[in-house]
Design an enzyme around this catalytic site. Structure first.
Site, PDB file in Angstrom:
ATOM      1  N   ASP A 437      29.349 -21.965  82.010  1.00  0.00           N
ATOM      2  CA  ASP A 437      29.788 -20.478  81.785  1.00  0.00           C
ATOM      3  C   ASP A 437      31.045 -20.251  80.806  1.00  0.00           C
ATOM      4  OD1 ASP A 437      30.728 -17.667  82.000  1.00  0.00           O
ATOM      5  OD2 ASP A 437      29.064 -17.449  83.394  1.00  0.00           O
ATOM      6  N   LEU A 465      28.116 -15.046  81.921  1.00  0.00           N
ATOM      7  CA  LEU A 465      27.138 -15.560  81.141  1.00  0.00           C
ATOM      8  C   LEU A 465      26.052 -16.253  81.841  1.00  0.00           C
ATOM      9  CD1 LEU A 465      28.888 -17.259  78.192  1.00  0.00           C
ATOM     10  CD2 LEU A 465      28.131 -14.862  78.440  1.00  0.00           C
ATOM     11  N   ASP A 466      26.435 -16.870  83.055  1.00  0.00           N
ATOM     12  CA  ASP A 466      25.385 -17.471  84.036  1.00  0.00           C
ATOM     13  C   ASP A 466      24.664 -16.077  84.489  1.00  0.00           C
ATOM     14  OD1 ASP A 466      25.899 -20.085  84.241  1.00  0.00           O
ATOM     15  OD2 ASP A 466      27.486 -19.721  85.915  1.00  0.00           O
ATOM     16  N   VAL A 467      25.190 -15.105  84.986  1.00  0.00           N
ATOM     17  CA  VAL A 467      24.368 -13.799  85.232  1.00  0.00           C
ATOM     18  C   VAL A 467      23.446 -13.300  84.305  1.00  0.00           C
ATOM     19  CG1 VAL A 467      24.512 -11.383  86.188  1.00  0.00           C
ATOM     20  CG2 VAL A 467      25.680 -13.247  87.355  1.00  0.00           C
TER      21      VAL A 467
END
Length: 606
Positions: A437, A465-467
């Site tokens: 991320d 960004l992971d989410v």
């Protein structure tokens, strides 16, 4: 890289048309994604996505393709909540609190994060409704909202705040990026404590500082802060960027200088396939079987994906969240875990002995332990894939092919499989750093986009960004399922953190491509302190609110004064555990069987 058997590019919404209206920050995302998926419209999106001027209500309708019309309503929140735009949603849902941990006080993201997530969720709902229709389901309309998207985005942090025990690392201000002697801002990444220690020793950091710094560095993904010893920042400032790069290369760590948005805009403009955050390729062979085309086994309340099976071999956040969303839509999700189970089940803090964060992404899934290093267990996995509808993973690049578990390999046992890979870079960036991320944020200009003009760029320590990558992964799988229903063929779908970064920064990248300043003005979305907390004005009212002296008033008094002047603002949530009792989210947040806080599903179907 797609296998030779899955190279025909197609779009699942070809022949469909749409109309959309509503909050422009949301509808612009919906319209962009529907177009990229093949749908067409003759009407412009209402409002100006850069200013937020538009009605707060509206919807999106998809028609054609032999389907009954499907409708999505996407709003900011229930009008009674007082949440009227991106700023107030970020404030109320805890996004400002989590993003602000690095700085020691709540801060707004200078990008439209909740709106972007809401747009993706709305498209997910439309795709799920069409998949359900194709399989005999009844869903025709879906509702979602930015406040639900915001709660989903902070769900791991909320779960930790409501756990039976405290955090394993200190929640205090501090964190990267570091700065070199010649002024280069950079991110550092390693998963190995030995490499961490060797890197800092090579730069002559004090031994106690490098030891004390590892734990906050290791847990920064979980806590959204990293209170390093000041000596580490001082050490970085005493060496040139070239010296730091050499030390990282020599000792197995990775460093990435923060890249500007203008550079990413130019790079993106040169990419032939850079417009879409995912890719879909139809298998050249194989047909949908009677098994996978069956009608839902569950009642309509089971969701539009009821009766479908998803195999998930996911780590950390991106793929597990994508599978979690597919499960909330009704699919049966089976996690592939290593012998002994996913080690992140034990990551503190815990609820009833299970990691609260792990539960936020994995509750309700079944688990099968498989050692993918053993051929016998790989055969078991192929057998499971033969009876599944989706196989989803986020292994390291090249790992699936090395194991004989790539899309072409599994197509041989299940030609109608939707094979989904959620990666860091999607093989689109040469010499890319590790696809995590914060490294992707650094490389793509997100660190500049999330901070307004006049502030040094800094990637958010909230896992933005992971989410969002997990949301896009689920969207891609739904597009693949719909394509399979329409063509009868298996599909490979690829999504990435790079796609998430470009989706999130799209308005800023467009400004940069036009030669304009891509950053928001100084002070943008900066909450105002009150005598007992913080409040956040709506973006449109921020200038007028700044004219009021509110520091000696309680938050309630300050909000009342602003309301008297016709100005919109809301209290900033600073303690996530308070969300359980927040009247703006009455009845929304519950607890699961383990006692962990659980946010509501982001959509409602009828």
């Amino acid at each position: 890289m797609a296998s030779p058997a899955t190279t025909q590019t197609v779009r699942p919404l070809d022949t469909l048309r749409f109309d959309t209206s509503g909050p422009p920050q949301i509808t612009s995302v919906i319209a962009d994604h529907l177009r990229l998926l093949g749908a067409r419209t003759d009407r412009p999106v209402q409002g100006d996505a850069s200013t937020g001027t538009a009605t707060t209500a509206g919807g999106t309708t998809l028609v054609g393709g032999g389907f009954d019309p499907a409708h999505a309503t996407a709003t900011w929140a229930d009008p009674r909540s007082g949440l009227a735009d991106e700023a107030t949603v970020q404030a109320a849902t805890g996004i400002m609190a989590v993003h602000g941990r690095r700085d020691g006080s709540p801060r707004g993201l200078a990008v439209d994060y909740a709106a972007t997530a809401t747009g993706v969720l709305a498209v997910q709902g439309l795709l799920a409704a069409l998949v359900g229709q194709a399989r005999g389901g009844a869903a025709r309309a879906v509702t979602t909202s930015a406040d639900r998207a915001g709660l989903l985005a902070v769900s791991q942090y909320l779960a930790a705040a409501g756990a039976d025990e405290g955090e394993a690392a200190e929640l205090a201000a501090g964190g990267p990026p570091f700065t070199s002697a010649d002024g280069v801002l950079f991110e550092l990444e390693t998963l190995d404590p030995g490499a961490w220690a060797a890197f800092w020793k090579a730069l002559e950091a004090p031994a106690e500082a490098l030891r004390a710094g590892w734990r906050p560095f290791q847990f920064r993904y979980a806590t959204a802060c990293a209170p390093f010893p000041a000596a580490l920042h001082l050490t970085a400032r005493s060496h040139t960027w070239e010296r730091i790069r050499r030390a990282a290369a020599a000792y197995g760590t990775e460093v990435c200088a923060l890249h500007p948005l203008a550079e990413r805009a130019a790079e993106r403009g040169a990419e032939h396939d850079g417009a879409a955050p995912w890719s879909l390729s139809r298998s050249a062979t194989g047909r949908l079987t009677a098994r996978s085309a069956r009608l839902p086994d569950a009642a309509p309340s089971g969701g539009p994906l009821a009766g479908l099976t998803v195999l998930e071999a996911g780590r950390r956040i991106q793929a597990p969240l994508a599978a979690h969303l597919l499960g909330r839509l009704g699919a049966d999700v089976i996690r592939i875990e290593p012998p002994g189970g996913d080690p992140l089940r034990g990551m503190p803090p815990a609820c009833s002995g299970i990691s609260a964060r792990w539960l936020a992404l994995n509750r309700g899934k079944r688990a099968v332990e498989i050692d993918i290093k053993q051929e016998a267990d790989r055969r078991r996995l192929r057998e499971l894939a033969a009876g599944a509808d989706v196989f989803l993973h986020n292994w390291a690049p090249g790992k699936a092919a090395e194991l004989g578990l790539d899309s072409g390999d599994l197509a041989r046992v299940n030609p109608a499989l939707v094979y989904a890979y959620t990666s860091g870079w999607a093989d689109r960036i040469e010499h890319a750093p590790m696809g995590t991320d914060f490294m992707v944020q650094a490389r793509t200009g997100v660190g500049e986009a999330v901070r307004p003009e006049g502030e040094a760029p800094a990637p958010s320590l909230m896992t933005l960004l992971d989410v969002l990558g997990g949301l896009l992964g689920a969207e891609a799988v739904l597009a693949g399922l719909l394509l399979r229903e329409r063509t009868g063929h298996g599909v490979r779908v690829d999504s990435s953190l790079l796609g998430a970064a470009d989706t999130l920064t799209a308005p800023a990248l467009r400004r940069a491509a036009r030669g304009e300043n891509p950053r928001r003005p100084a002070g943008f979305r900066l909450p105002r302190p009150t005598a007992d907390g913080w409040l956040a004005p709506a973006d449109a009212d921020a200038g007028a609110v700044a004219a009021h002296d509110l520091g000696d008033l309680s938050t309630a008094e300050a909000l009342a004064r602003l309301h008297e002047h016709g100005l919109t603002a809301t209290a900033v949530t600073t303690e996530l555990s308070d969300l359980h009792h927040d009247p703006r989210f009455t009845g929304s947040i519950s607890r699961d069987a383990h006692g962990a806080p659980a946010v509501p599903d982001p959509w409602s179907f009828v």
